[in-house]
Design a protein around this motif. Sequence first.
Motif, short mmCIF file in Angstrom:
data_model
loop_
_atom_site.label_atom_id
_atom_site.label_comp_id
_atom_site.label_asym_id
_atom_site.label_seq_id
_atom_site.Cartn_x
_atom_site.Cartn_y
_atom_site.Cartn_z
N SER A 373 0.83 -1.21 0.00
CA SER A 373 0.00 0.00 0.00
C SER A 373 0.86 1.25 0.00
N GLU A 398 -6.55 -0.35 4.19
CA GLU A 398 -7.07 0.50 3.11
C GLU A 398 -6.13 1.68 2.89
N GLY A 403 -4.59 2.81 -6.84
CA GLY A 403 -5.56 1.76 -7.13
C GLY A 403 -5.06 0.75 -8.15
N ILE A 404 -5.91 -0.20 -8.44
CA ILE A 404 -5.57 -1.30 -9.36
C ILE A 404 -6.68 -1.42 -10.39
N ILE A 409 -6.89 -7.35 -10.75
CA ILE A 409 -7.04 -7.69 -9.34
C ILE A 409 -6.68 -9.15 -9.07
N VAL A 451 -9.78 -8.43 -2.02
CA VAL A 451 -9.26 -7.12 -2.37
C VAL A 451 -10.27 -6.40 -3.26
N SER A 453 -10.72 -2.48 -5.29
CA SER A 453 -9.93 -1.31 -5.66
C SER A 453 -10.65 -0.51 -6.73
N THR A 459 -6.99 1.26 -2.67
CA THR A 459 -7.18 -0.18 -2.62
C THR A 459 -7.47 -0.60 -1.19
#
Length: 468
Positions: A373, A398, A403-404, A409, A451, A453, A459
């Motif tokens: 992260s 978090e 982000g992804i 993912i 997960v 995101s 994420t």
Amino acid sequence: MRIRFFYQLLISHISILILAFLILSLSFSQFVERYIFQNKVEELEAYGDQILTDLTLRLEGNEQFLAEYSQLLNTRHIKYILFNYEGKVIYPKLQSTPLIQLTEKEWTEISKGNKVSVKHDIKRFGQEVSLVAVPFMQGDRLGGGILLLSPITGTMNMIAQLNKFLLYTIVISLSASILISLVFSKSLIRRIKEIRNATSMISAGNYDVHVPESSIDEIGQLARDFNEMAGKIKESHEEIERLENRRRKFIADVSHEMRTPLTTISGLAEGIKNQLIPEDDIERGMVLIDREAKRLIRLVNENLDYEKIRSNQLKLDSVEINLSEVLEVVKEQLQMQALEKNNHILVICEAGITVIADYDRLIQILINIVKNSNQFTESGQIILKGLAEKKETIIEIEDTGIGIDPEEIESIWHRFYKADVSRTGESFGEFGIGLSIVKQLVQLHHGRIEVSSEKGKGTKFTIYFPKG
């Protein structure tokens, strides 16, 4: 000599059919012949008994009576001869009185009072006949008897005609059976050839094959099983290719990553050895060597941990752990790295929440995720949250990073995968092994990890540990 399966199948079918038809036709012909002759013999015996009974009841007019019987039996093509105890013919009257034509064995039986019947005789009467001799006994002595004859030429013609019809039936049935066997055999051979061709394609490296399926017979089931096998081989081949590509990429990445610290370590060691570095910079060089060496050690340890997990050699020592304390330890260890990127780590957890896990491996799980992260967050926030449910302890991590992509993912759990290859040079998480280890460790704890995101917004990792 190699005989094609088609011919083997056809020959076996025809052989079975011929044998079955021969047995059936012979059995049927023999049964009909025996049935007809037996009925004829029983008919003659009945007439013989009736004539002798009537003769014993009549005291006069025997000639008239016998003539009437002769007319009656002639309509049924039956002749009869009366004979005395010596075997001489007494009716019908002949110019001479010959003896009846019975064998010694037959005469012996008649003398004992037994009936004699011959279903098919072709020697004694100039034609094929069935004959019955019924004795007339006077006490224990033979008083005479009656011999009944019935020509069987018509019967034999009928049997011959029946055999001819049976032969025609056999020929027609056999021809139809051969034709049907030919059609079914070709269909079977065609389906086997399809499976054989598909097998050849797989052996040649083409796994994108499919043979027609059906559920009517074993060949159809074989085709279905073959398609399942081909599908699994294709999936395995694709997985092998994916792993091979990742392996190559991993080797390239590792080679690239190791080159830099090794070059740094080698250069600094060479400079210190040859006194090319000033005294004031030696201590800073030693710090740099130490940092680069630890970077290499981390790479080796991550790979060793992953292989231990895969080979089921990693043993867990699960105990009840205060979750709030663990989250604070993780925050303390990574606080300096977070500040370097202007990130803030926040812990939200009630003091009484506990989790059942291996302490060292739990720390490893959380550090890997928080490092990930922090790697993809700049001037943001990383929140560590602990929650207690009835059957599970939940840990949420978090961030407010980049982000992804949704399509990436599922790929983040793959070994060697890096969501952003441009960040390979970071000081942690650079080899794409950490998250793969995280998932394996969570599963070893009988937990699960999820997960979610959103690109550009951050994420969220959620870990579920069972309380049992």
